[in-house]
Write an enzyme that holds these catalytic residues in place. Structure first.
Site, PDB file in Angstrom:
ATOM      1  N   GLY A  11       0.834  -1.213   0.000  1.00 51.78           N
ATOM      2  CA  GLY A  11       0.000   0.000   0.000  1.00 51.78           C
ATOM      3  C   GLY A  11       0.862   1.254   0.000  1.00 51.78           C
ATOM      4  O   GLY A  11       0.604   2.204  -0.750  1.00 51.78           O
ATOM      5  N   ASP A  68       8.418   5.258   8.243  1.00 47.81           N
ATOM      6  CA  ASP A  68       7.826   4.672   9.435  1.00 47.81           C
ATOM      7  C   ASP A  68       6.621   5.517   9.800  1.00 47.81           C
ATOM      8  O   ASP A  68       6.727   6.737   9.954  1.00 47.81           O
ATOM      9  CB  ASP A  68       8.819   4.580  10.589  1.00 47.81           C
ATOM     10  CG  ASP A  68       8.384   3.480  11.556  1.00 47.81           C
ATOM     11  OD1 ASP A  68       8.261   2.322  11.113  1.00 47.81           O
ATOM     12  OD2 ASP A  68       8.134   3.764  12.743  1.00 47.81           O
ATOM     13  N   PHE A 149      -5.208   1.038   2.593  1.00 49.72           N
ATOM     14  CA  PHE A 149      -4.664  -0.091   3.347  1.00 49.72           C
ATOM     15  C   PHE A 149      -4.703   0.245   4.843  1.00 49.72           C
ATOM     16  O   PHE A 149      -5.124   1.344   5.231  1.00 49.72           O
ATOM     17  CB  PHE A 149      -3.226  -0.405   2.894  1.00 49.72           C
ATOM     18  CG  PHE A 149      -2.215   0.661   3.237  1.00 49.72           C
ATOM     19  CD1 PHE A 149      -2.054   1.780   2.434  1.00 49.72           C
ATOM     20  CD2 PHE A 149      -1.432   0.563   4.396  1.00 49.72           C
ATOM     21  CE1 PHE A 149      -1.142   2.768   2.763  1.00 49.72           C
ATOM     22  CE2 PHE A 149      -0.506   1.543   4.724  1.00 49.72           C
ATOM     23  CZ  PHE A 149      -0.359   2.659   3.902  1.00 49.72           C
ATOM     24  N   TYR A 151      -5.303   1.100   8.451  1.00 51.65           N
ATOM     25  CA  TYR A 151      -6.437   1.608   9.216  1.00 51.65           C
ATOM     26  C   TYR A 151      -7.358   2.528   8.397  1.00 51.65           C
ATOM     27  O   TYR A 151      -8.264   3.145   8.957  1.00 51.65           O
ATOM     28  CB  TYR A 151      -5.930   2.373  10.454  1.00 51.65           C
ATOM     29  CG  TYR A 151      -5.145   1.517  11.439  1.00 51.65           C
ATOM     30  CD1 TYR A 151      -5.794   0.874  12.495  1.00 51.65           C
ATOM     31  CD2 TYR A 151      -3.772   1.353  11.313  1.00 51.65           C
ATOM     32  CE1 TYR A 151      -5.081   0.095  13.400  1.00 51.65           C
ATOM     33  CE2 TYR A 151      -3.047   0.573  12.215  1.00 51.65           C
ATOM     34  CZ  TYR A 151      -3.700  -0.055  13.252  1.00 51.65           C
ATOM     35  OH  TYR A 151      -3.005  -0.828  14.141  1.00 51.65           O
TER      36      TYR A 151
HETATM   37  P1  ITT Z   1       7.407  -1.438   6.148  1.00 50.17           P
HETATM   38  O1  ITT Z   1       8.071  -1.370   7.513  1.00 50.17           O
HETATM   39  O2  ITT Z   1       7.857  -2.603   5.333  1.00 50.17           O
HETATM   40  O3  ITT Z   1       7.473  -0.138   5.416  1.00 50.17           O
HETATM   41  P2  ITT Z   1       4.964  -1.649   7.705  1.00 50.17           P
HETATM   42  O4  ITT Z   1       3.527  -1.802   7.330  1.00 50.17           O
HETATM   43  O5  ITT Z   1       5.503  -2.621   8.718  1.00 50.17           O
HETATM   44  O6  ITT Z   1       5.819  -1.705   6.366  1.00 50.17           O
HETATM   45  P3  ITT Z   1       5.296   0.525   9.561  1.00 50.17           P
HETATM   46  O7  ITT Z   1       6.134  -0.235  10.518  1.00 50.17           O
HETATM   47  O8  ITT Z   1       5.667   1.943   9.243  1.00 50.17           O
HETATM   48  O9  ITT Z   1       5.219  -0.176   8.153  1.00 50.17           O
HETATM   49  O10 ITT Z   1       3.812   0.466  10.084  1.00 50.17           O
HETATM   50  C1  ITT Z   1       2.890   1.380   9.644  1.00 50.17           C
HETATM   51  C2  ITT Z   1       1.481   0.867   9.940  1.00 50.17           C
HETATM   52  O11 ITT Z   1       0.668   2.011  10.239  1.00 50.17           O
HETATM   53  C3  ITT Z   1       0.883   0.213   8.702  1.00 50.17           C
HETATM   54  O12 ITT Z   1       1.063  -1.171   8.694  1.00 50.17           O
HETATM   55  C4  ITT Z   1      -0.574   0.624   8.823  1.00 50.17           C
HETATM   56  O13 ITT Z   1      -1.224  -0.292   9.648  1.00 50.17           O
HETATM   57  C5  ITT Z   1      -0.507   1.979   9.512  1.00 50.17           C
HETATM   58  N1  ITT Z   1      -0.497   3.048   8.489  1.00 50.17           N
HETATM   59  C6  ITT Z   1       0.527   3.861   8.115  1.00 50.17           C
HETATM   60  N2  ITT Z   1       0.154   4.683   7.131  1.00 50.17           N
HETATM   61  C7  ITT Z   1      -1.128   4.382   6.863  1.00 50.17           C
HETATM   62  C8  ITT Z   1      -2.054   4.871   5.939  1.00 50.17           C
HETATM   63  O14 ITT Z   1      -1.742   5.807   5.041  1.00 50.17           O
HETATM   64  N3  ITT Z   1      -3.277   4.336   5.938  1.00 50.17           N
HETATM   65  C9  ITT Z   1      -3.621   3.386   6.815  1.00 50.17           C
HETATM   66  N4  ITT Z   1      -2.805   2.829   7.704  1.00 50.17           N
HETATM   67  C10 ITT Z   1      -1.546   3.332   7.728  1.00 50.17           C
END
Ligand code: ITT
Length: 191
Positions: A11, A68, A149, A151
């Site tokens: 996403g 992050d 994606f 939330y």
């Molecule tokens: P990478 O570390 O591989 O980039 P990740 O999904 O583990 O992927 P993070 O540790 O930064 O990334 O976690 C961010 C989480 O926060 C992500 O999995 C979503 O659940 C939420 N999130 C971040 N940005 C978002 C968005 O634009 N819309 C919805 N949820 C979001």
């Protein structure tokens, strides 16, 4: 110009590709063979974004960014924050949403305020640049929409009277924490 995005989140990658289209920036992802990203051992979004950016730079030797991001809910004192991706057992988008809605059961709208935060780090072997973007909203009681994606289905934007998951990619990018962080990072880097 090539820009490697250190993410395993499809996403996020999609959003960066849309953001860069129209700019002279070619978004590259990390090859599947290298497996998982390093453990997020930082205590802040910034620290974790830097870990991801430096990891990708070491692998590719190319300008790399780490993202992050997460959701801070005021009623829960900023939870899930840096633990947004790993909030629930199973750590899927669906199980994370279920846990959050459970914790907010019975909490009135006025107390359901929250914000998305996105911290970006860029690393080029010599310098590290940082930026942050936020988006304010309210955690809705029910899921709405199927786009985006994480939330997005429970993040309500009062100004639009819509949840983020109801927005097209371009609409989300026109207001999102990630797009604010991305353009401010380009500014920082004078790109
Ligand atoms: P990478 O570390 O591989 O980039 P990740 O999904 O583990 O992927 P993070 O540790 O930064 O990334 O976690 C961010 C989480 O926060 C992500 O999995 C979503 O659940 C939420 N999130 C971040 N940005 C978002 C968005 O634009 N819309 C919805 N949820 C979001």
């Amino acid at each position: 110009m090539n820009l490697v995005v250190a993410t395993r989140n499809a996403g996020k990658l999609e959003e960066f590709k849309t953001l860069a289209s129209g700019l002279k920036i070619n978004i590259l992802s990390l090859p599947k063979e290298i497996g998982d990203l390093p453990e997020e051992t930082g205590n802040t979004f910034e620290e974790n974004a830097i870990i991801k950016a430096k990891f990708a730079w070491k692998l590719t030797g190319k300008l790399s960014i780490g993202d992050d991001s997460g959701l801070e809910v005021d009623f829960l004192d900023g939870e899930p924050g840096i633990f947004s991706a790993r909030y629930s057992t199973g750590a899927t988008d669906a199980s994370n949403i279920k846990k959050l809605l459970g914790k907010l059961k019975g909490v009135p709208n006025i107390k359901r305020t929250a914000r998305f935060k996105c911290c970006l780090a860029a690393h080029d072997g010599n310098q590290t640049f940082l930026s942050i973007g936020t988006l304010d909203g309210i955690i809705s009681e029910k899921r709405k929409g199927v786009k985006g994606f994480g939330y997005d289905p429970i993040f309500y934007i009062p100004e639009l009277d819509k949840n983020l998951a109801e927005l097209e990619k371009e609409e989300k990018n026109s207001i999102s924490h990630r797009s604010k962080a991305f353009f401010s990072l380009l500014d920082e880097m004078k790109l």
